[in-house]
Design a protein around this motif. Structure first.
Motif, PDB file in Angstrom:
ATOM      1  N   LEU A 101       0.861 -22.502  -2.287  1.00 25.69           N
ATOM      2  CA  LEU A 101      -0.140 -21.892  -1.426  1.00 25.69           C
ATOM      3  C   LEU A 101       0.269 -22.144   0.010  1.00 25.69           C
ATOM      4  O   LEU A 101       0.934 -23.146   0.304  1.00 25.69           O
ATOM      5  CB  LEU A 101      -1.530 -22.509  -1.637  1.00 25.69           C
ATOM      6  N   ARG A 102      -0.160 -21.251   0.895  1.00 23.15           N
ATOM      7  CA  ARG A 102       0.031 -21.481   2.324  1.00 23.15           C
ATOM      8  C   ARG A 102      -1.325 -21.421   3.008  1.00 23.15           C
ATOM      9  O   ARG A 102      -2.018 -20.396   2.942  1.00 23.15           O
ATOM     10  CB  ARG A 102       0.977 -20.462   2.962  1.00 23.15           C
ATOM     11  N   LEU A 103      -1.660 -22.511   3.656  1.00 26.10           N
ATOM     12  CA  LEU A 103      -2.886 -22.568   4.436  1.00 26.10           C
ATOM     13  C   LEU A 103      -2.584 -22.225   5.889  1.00 26.10           C
ATOM     14  O   LEU A 103      -1.503 -22.534   6.393  1.00 26.10           O
ATOM     15  CB  LEU A 103      -3.513 -23.961   4.371  1.00 26.10           C
ATOM     16  N   SER A 104      -3.558 -21.621   6.530  1.00 23.76           N
ATOM     17  CA  SER A 104      -3.457 -21.317   7.952  1.00 23.76           C
ATOM     18  C   SER A 104      -4.673 -21.874   8.668  1.00 23.76           C
ATOM     19  O   SER A 104      -5.752 -21.984   8.088  1.00 23.76           O
ATOM     20  CB  SER A 104      -3.396 -19.801   8.183  1.00 23.76           C
ATOM     21  N   CYS A 105      -4.477 -22.220   9.921  1.00 18.12           N
ATOM     22  CA  CYS A 105      -5.582 -22.676  10.762  1.00 18.12           C
ATOM     23  C   CYS A 105      -5.432 -22.012  12.119  1.00 18.12           C
ATOM     24  O   CYS A 105      -4.470 -22.296  12.837  1.00 18.12           O
ATOM     25  CB  CYS A 105      -5.571 -24.188  10.893  1.00 18.12           C
ATOM     26  N   ALA A 106      -6.367 -21.152  12.433  1.00 15.93           N
ATOM     27  CA  ALA A 106      -6.364 -20.453  13.714  1.00 15.93           C
ATOM     28  C   ALA A 106      -7.269 -21.199  14.679  1.00 15.93           C
ATOM     29  O   ALA A 106      -8.440 -21.448  14.385  1.00 15.93           O
ATOM     30  CB  ALA A 106      -6.847 -19.024  13.522  1.00 15.93           C
ATOM     31  N   ALA A 107      -6.719 -21.540  15.832  1.00 15.31           N
ATOM     32  CA  ALA A 107      -7.457 -22.303  16.831  1.00 15.31           C
ATOM     33  C   ALA A 107      -7.829 -21.419  18.018  1.00 15.31           C
ATOM     34  O   ALA A 107      -7.064 -20.528  18.401  1.00 15.31           O
ATOM     35  CB  ALA A 107      -6.624 -23.485  17.314  1.00 15.31           C
ATOM     36  N   SER A 108      -8.993 -21.708  18.574  1.00 13.86           N
ATOM     37  CA  SER A 108      -9.409 -21.039  19.804  1.00 13.86           C
ATOM     38  C   SER A 108     -10.194 -22.031  20.649  1.00 13.86           C
ATOM     39  O   SER A 108     -10.740 -23.016  20.143  1.00 13.86           O
ATOM     40  CB  SER A 108     -10.263 -19.808  19.494  1.00 13.86           C
ATOM     41  N   GLY A 109     -10.193 -21.777  21.951  1.00 19.26           N
ATOM     42  CA  GLY A 109     -10.942 -22.656  22.856  1.00 19.26           C
ATOM     43  C   GLY A 109     -10.207 -23.905  23.288  1.00 19.26           C
ATOM     44  O   GLY A 109     -10.813 -24.777  23.924  1.00 19.26           O
ATOM     45  N   ILE A 110      -8.930 -24.032  22.926  1.00 13.52           N
ATOM     46  CA  ILE A 110      -8.137 -25.178  23.343  1.00 13.52           C
ATOM     47  C   ILE A 110      -6.783 -24.700  23.853  1.00 13.52           C
ATOM     48  O   ILE A 110      -6.337 -23.599  23.523  1.00 13.52           O
ATOM     49  CB  ILE A 110      -7.896 -26.192  22.194  1.00 13.52           C
ATOM     50  N   ALA A 111      -6.148 -25.542  24.653  1.00 11.81           N
ATOM     51  CA  ALA A 111      -4.769 -25.285  25.076  1.00 11.81           C
ATOM     52  C   ALA A 111      -3.859 -25.709  23.941  1.00 11.81           C
ATOM     53  O   ALA A 111      -3.291 -26.796  23.921  1.00 11.81           O
ATOM     54  CB  ALA A 111      -4.478 -26.072  26.339  1.00 11.81           C
ATOM     55  N   PHE A 112      -3.727 -24.816  22.980  1.00  7.49           N
ATOM     56  CA  PHE A 112      -3.124 -25.147  21.688  1.00  7.49           C
ATOM     57  C   PHE A 112      -1.795 -25.866  21.815  1.00  7.49           C
ATOM     58  O   PHE A 112      -1.536 -26.835  21.093  1.00  7.49           O
ATOM     59  CB  PHE A 112      -2.948 -23.848  20.890  1.00  7.49           C
ATOM     60  N   GLY A 113      -0.969 -25.454  22.709  1.00  7.78           N
ATOM     61  CA  GLY A 113       0.392 -25.970  22.786  1.00  7.78           C
ATOM     62  C   GLY A 113       0.500 -27.454  23.092  1.00  7.78           C
ATOM     63  O   GLY A 113       1.509 -28.079  22.755  1.00  7.78           O
ATOM     64  N   ILE A 114      -0.529 -28.042  23.685  1.00  9.68           N
ATOM     65  CA  ILE A 114      -0.450 -29.462  24.044  1.00  9.68           C
ATOM     66  C   ILE A 114      -1.140 -30.349  23.015  1.00  9.68           C
ATOM     67  O   ILE A 114      -1.138 -31.568  23.157  1.00  9.68           O
ATOM     68  CB  ILE A 114      -1.049 -29.736  25.441  1.00  9.68           C
ATOM     69  N   TYR A 115      -1.715 -29.741  21.987  1.00 11.23           N
ATOM     70  CA  TYR A 115      -2.446 -30.504  20.977  1.00 11.23           C
ATOM     71  C   TYR A 115      -1.555 -30.899  19.807  1.00 11.23           C
ATOM     72  O   TYR A 115      -0.677 -30.134  19.400  1.00 11.23           O
ATOM     73  CB  TYR A 115      -3.620 -29.681  20.439  1.00 11.23           C
TER      74      TYR A 115
END
Length: 116
Positions: A18-32
């Motif tokens: 299986l492949r899980l995905s997690c879509a993020a919003s509201g954050i500066a994703f690249g630094i997390y």
């Protein structure tokens, strides 16, 4: 408003993938630092894997060689490729995001059931 939305869970037979995905919003994703945790019925939540902003990864011993975490900063998405699944991988899988100043955010989880 920070949102982490997991998808891709489901029922799979032992040995499957299986492949899980997690879509993020509201954050500066690249630094997390992004991560996946899981919680099986009757057990505590445990770390599965993390990937830092520089794409350094760390895995729980139980999933090494079977699971792979990756990130796409252009899509603000982190993935968990799970291969050779076992019944003991059955759990709710949670996406996490940790900022450089240690603020933590969590998704609501997606259920993975490994069963024949």
């Amino acid at each position: 408003q920070v949102q982490l939305v997991e998808s891709g869970g489901g029922l799979v037979q032992p040995g499957g993938s299986l492949r899980l995905s997690c879509a993020a919003s509201g954050i500066a994703f690249g630094i997390y630092t992004m991560g996946w945790y899981r919680q099986a019925p009757g057990k505590e939540r445990e770390l599965v894997t993390i990937i830092t902003s520089t794409s350094t990864t760390r895995y729980a011993e139980s999933v090494k060689g079977r699971f792979t975490i990756s990130r796409d900063n252009a899509k603000n998405t982190v993935y968990l490729q799970m291969n050779t699944l076992k019944s003991e991988d059955t759990a709710v899988y949670f996406c996490s995001a940790r900022s450089p100043w240690s603020a933590d955010y969590w998704g609501k989880g997606t259920l993975v059931t490994v069963s024949s």
